[in-house]
Design an enzyme around this catalytic site. Structure first.
Site, mmCIF file in Angstrom:
data_model
loop_
_atom_site.group_PDB
_atom_site.id
_atom_site.type_symbol
_atom_site.label_atom_id
_atom_site.label_comp_id
_atom_site.label_asym_id
_atom_site.label_seq_id
_atom_site.Cartn_x
_atom_site.Cartn_y
_atom_site.Cartn_z
ATOM 1 C CD GLU A 1 61.236 124.116 -47.774
ATOM 2 O OE1 GLU A 1 60.367 124.830 -47.433
ATOM 3 O OE2 GLU A 1 60.799 123.197 -46.735
ATOM 4 C CE LYS B 1 58.829 119.864 -46.011
ATOM 5 N NZ LYS B 1 58.250 121.289 -46.795
ATOM 6 C CE LYS C 1 56.998 126.884 -39.126
ATOM 7 N NZ LYS C 1 57.426 125.246 -40.129
ATOM 8 C CD1 TRP D 1 42.216 120.714 -29.048
ATOM 9 C CD2 TRP D 1 39.868 121.008 -30.125
ATOM 10 N NE1 TRP D 1 41.326 122.332 -29.750
ATOM 11 C CE2 TRP D 1 40.314 122.295 -30.032
ATOM 12 C CE3 TRP D 1 38.528 122.136 -30.323
ATOM 13 C CZ2 TRP D 1 40.422 124.106 -30.695
ATOM 14 C CZ3 TRP D 1 38.594 123.061 -30.682
ATOM 15 C CH2 TRP D 1 39.334 124.316 -31.011
ATOM 16 N NE ARG E 1 49.632 120.567 -25.573
ATOM 17 C CZ ARG E 1 49.980 119.488 -25.941
ATOM 18 N NH1 ARG E 1 48.829 118.838 -27.019
ATOM 19 N NH2 ARG E 1 51.140 119.194 -25.425
ATOM 20 C CG HIS F 1 54.833 114.425 -72.534
ATOM 21 N ND1 HIS F 1 55.146 114.657 -74.485
ATOM 22 C CD2 HIS F 1 55.034 114.457 -72.118
ATOM 23 C CE1 HIS F 1 54.244 113.641 -73.861
ATOM 24 N NE2 HIS F 1 53.755 113.202 -72.815
ATOM 25 C CD GLU G 1 55.896 119.498 -48.791
ATOM 26 O OE1 GLU G 1 56.560 119.332 -47.929
ATOM 27 O OE2 GLU G 1 55.710 120.879 -49.809
ATOM 28 C CG ASN H 1 46.828 113.471 -25.500
ATOM 29 O OD1 ASN H 1 45.045 114.597 -24.657
ATOM 30 N ND2 ASN H 1 47.301 114.440 -25.304
ATOM 31 N N GLY H 2 44.507 111.325 -28.263
ATOM 32 C CA GLY H 2 44.192 110.662 -28.902
ATOM 33 C C GLY H 2 43.277 110.162 -29.739
ATOM 34 C CB CYS I 1 44.323 116.828 -25.536
ATOM 35 S SG CYS I 1 42.340 115.958 -26.803
#
Length: 606
Positions: free
Chosen positions: A486, A483, A601, A74, A27, A502, A479, A98-99, A2
């Site tokens: 990266e 991060k 990217k 939306w 958006r 192990h 992840e 929004n939200g 939104c």
């Protein structure tokens, strides 16, 4: 996502608001509307579909007025039609939002009992009536908004105008971005710099919990406690209107902080808070008939896929294979015709994943794409497209796209479970309710950023770091390690906590920090047993858990506290602390956070 724009001006507002809304079309949205003050009262024009339909309507029915608010939306509660489009209004108040308002049902029940009549099932309409209720009790507009903000639970950005107040616009934010613009004898409101670029000469970003009172002669900003505050005023240059970090040092940090808002946008598109049931686009895929899922992705997206594997198998009770895209088609996996293959990609153009998608189609699979770019190649070639609505992500290391991918896959898991008859509507509604709390839980973690930054110094000097997790938090260990690698260039590895004995336990010594992701829940004690193995060998543990888990954990080197949440949403909530931990470690090391070496990217080569 939104979009919001507002003007307290000296020239007609509607045409200028439409131009600002054009800048927010990236958006994605399915209706648009504007409201202005005309003759002291509120008048609106709203239209289903793209902005050109609103423009056509304004051509037939011009909307005068120099004070107004506009919105691109939306659909979240029912059909994307004029009735459900923003702005929502009563005789006294108009609101754009929004939200997600988590407690809107309770508010509606209270207000209906007081005589208010609602025209829609949207959460946003409750805001307009709540403020109206306080105005009708004799409060000033400013006092009515302040009182209403105390009652709202969730993540939101608001723009509000009042009948009879021709020099007033109020904005407020909590967990969803909002900025105010400064002009010559005018003031503006917008959901980002892009909306304000053609209007304002300078911009001020509201901090979390801020609300702003806009007049032609200036802007007064108040914090969450009602006190007057000063926020930085920044020139609005050409570049600022296109790509802007706001008040943040890096795009990555800005995008981490955007997660409550964009997850709210994503949820709004994939389930209906009024019924608490998932809503998917029209598709020829019969989810009830699918017997096996294959999920394919690269990098961070593959970890979102691994989290989804737990959800699909535990909640929807369907077999799932997760593959790395670069390996998938080369192992020539046999795929039963009629199966569903899901491809997860931020850009929708990742070469390995696109090639895997085409292989799956050739094998007779139905294909679903989870992408952030609705016009991408993967989206065009898929039978079912699920947009993540994360908005543009400038930082190379994915943050908000990752969490939006998880949220989207969670909604799909609920839809599959319901279609297969494994989940009844009550169970789906309960899990959907849990998902709806994610934006506010992430906002709570972001409020503790300084504490996480302090912990990051503990690992910034390390040469190697291990991450451990169990169950659906095991992919978060992967992840978290990715991060850190990266953007800080610290070697890090993620492991299932039960696998420590192990082999990886040979790496443990006092110079190797071990980050343990262990929210309290069914697997907490087992994870703590693995943590004890680390502590017994002199390892230094950083524990990410809730207050109960931290209290039960015993002596560890450092802790990062997260809100207590159900296991279903724990991986999404745990994503933010691992992102902030990596970000602040990279800042300490002085690396190029937004453009780490050797990375791009969108990877469009195999």
């Amino acid at each position: 996502m939104c979009g919001i724009v507002g003007i307290v001006g000296t020239a007609e507002a509607a045409p200028r608001m439409v131009e600002s809304l054009r800048r927010l079309e990236y958006r994605g949205y399915d209706s648009a509307g504007v409201a202005t003050l005309v003759g002291g009262g509120i008048d609106r024009r709203r239209a289903e579909g793209k902005l050109k339909h609103l423009v056509d309507l304004l051509g037939r029915q011009p909307l005068p007025g120099v004070v107004g608010i506009g919105h691109t939306r939306w659909a979240t509660h029912g059909a994307p039609n004029e009735t459900n489009a923003h702005p929502h209004a009563t005789r006294r108040v108009a609101v754009v939002h929004n939200g997600i308002i988590e407690n809107f049902r309770q508010l509606k029940d209270e207000l209906a009992a007081a005589g208010h009549v609602f025209q829609t099932e949207t959460d946003s309409e409750a805001i307009a009536h709540l403020i109206t209720h306080h105005v009708e009790q004799g409060l000033s507009p400013e006092a009515a908004v302040e009182e209403a903000l105390r009652r709202l639970h969730g993540a939101f950005a608001l723009g509000i105008i009042f009948a009879g107040e021709d020099d007033l616009l109020i904005g407020a934010r909590r967990g969803s971005p909002l900025a105010v613009g400064h002009g010559e004898g005018e003031s503006y409101l917008g959901s980002d710099a892009l909306a304000l670029a053609p209007l304002a000469r300078a911009i001020t970003y509201l901090d979390e919990g801020d609300w702003a009172i806009l007049h032609r002669g200036g802007i007064e900003i108040r914090d969450a406690f009602g006190g007057r505050v000063e926020r930085p005023v920044r020139p609005m240059g050409p570049a600022l209107g296109l790509i802007d970090k706001g008040n943040h040092r890096h795009f990555m940090l800005k995008e981490i902080h955007e997660q409550p808002a964009v997850i709210g946008d994503t949820l709004a598109c994939h389930f209906d808070p009024a019924t608490r049931l998932p809503v998917l686009p029209d598709t020829k895929v019969d989810l009830a008939a699918v017997k096996q899922l294959t999920i394919v992705a690269c990098g961070t997206s593959s970890y979102a896929a691994l989290v989804a594997k737990y959800w699909f198998e535990q909640i929807a009770r369907i077999r799932v294979e997760v593959d790395i895209a670069s390996e998938f088609r080369y192992r020539e996996a046999p795929l039963e015709p009629g199966g569903l293959a899901i491809f997860v990609s931020q850009s929708g153009e990742t070469a390995d994943t696109l090639a895997a998608l085409r292989y799956a189609k050739a094998q007779g699979q139905y294909v679903a794409a989870v992408v952030n770019v609705a016009e991408s190649s993967m989206a065009r070639e898929s039978d079912l497209v699920l947009s993540t609505h994360a908005g543009p992500e400038i930082g190379v290391a994915s943050t908000k796209a990752f969490t939006c991918q998880m949220v989207t896959l969670a909604c799909l898991a609920l839809a599959v479970g319901r279609a297969r008859g494994v989940l009844d509507e009550a169970a789906v509604a309960d899990l959907s309710e849990q998902l709806s709390t994610v934006p506010s839980r992430l906002a709570e973690i972001l409020d503790r950023e300084e504490e996480i930054a302090d912990v990051s110094r503990f690992i910034a000097d390390a040469r190697d770091v291990l991450y451990l997790g169990r169950g659906n938090c095991y992919p978060l260990a992967l992840e978290g390690a990715l991060k850190l690698k990266e953007i800080s260039y610290i070697h890090a590895e993620g492991y299932a906590a039960g696998e420590m004995k192990h082999g990886p336990i040979a790496l443990i010594d006092p110079a190797v920090p071990v980050v343990v992701i262990a929210p309290s829940g069914p697997l907490f004690e087992k994870t703590m047993s693995n943590t004890a193995e680390v502590l017994a060998r002199g390892g230094k543990v950083v524990l990410i858990s809730d207050a109960e888990g931290i209290a039960r954990a015993g002596e560890v080197a450092r802790t990062i506290e997260i809100p207590a949440v159900p296991p279903f949403i724990a991986p999404i909530v745990c994503a933010v602390p691992v992102q902030l931990l990596a970000y602040h470690a990279a800042v300490v090391k002085g690396t190029d956070v937004d453009q780490p070496r050797n990375l791009a990217k969108s990877v469009t080569v195999e």
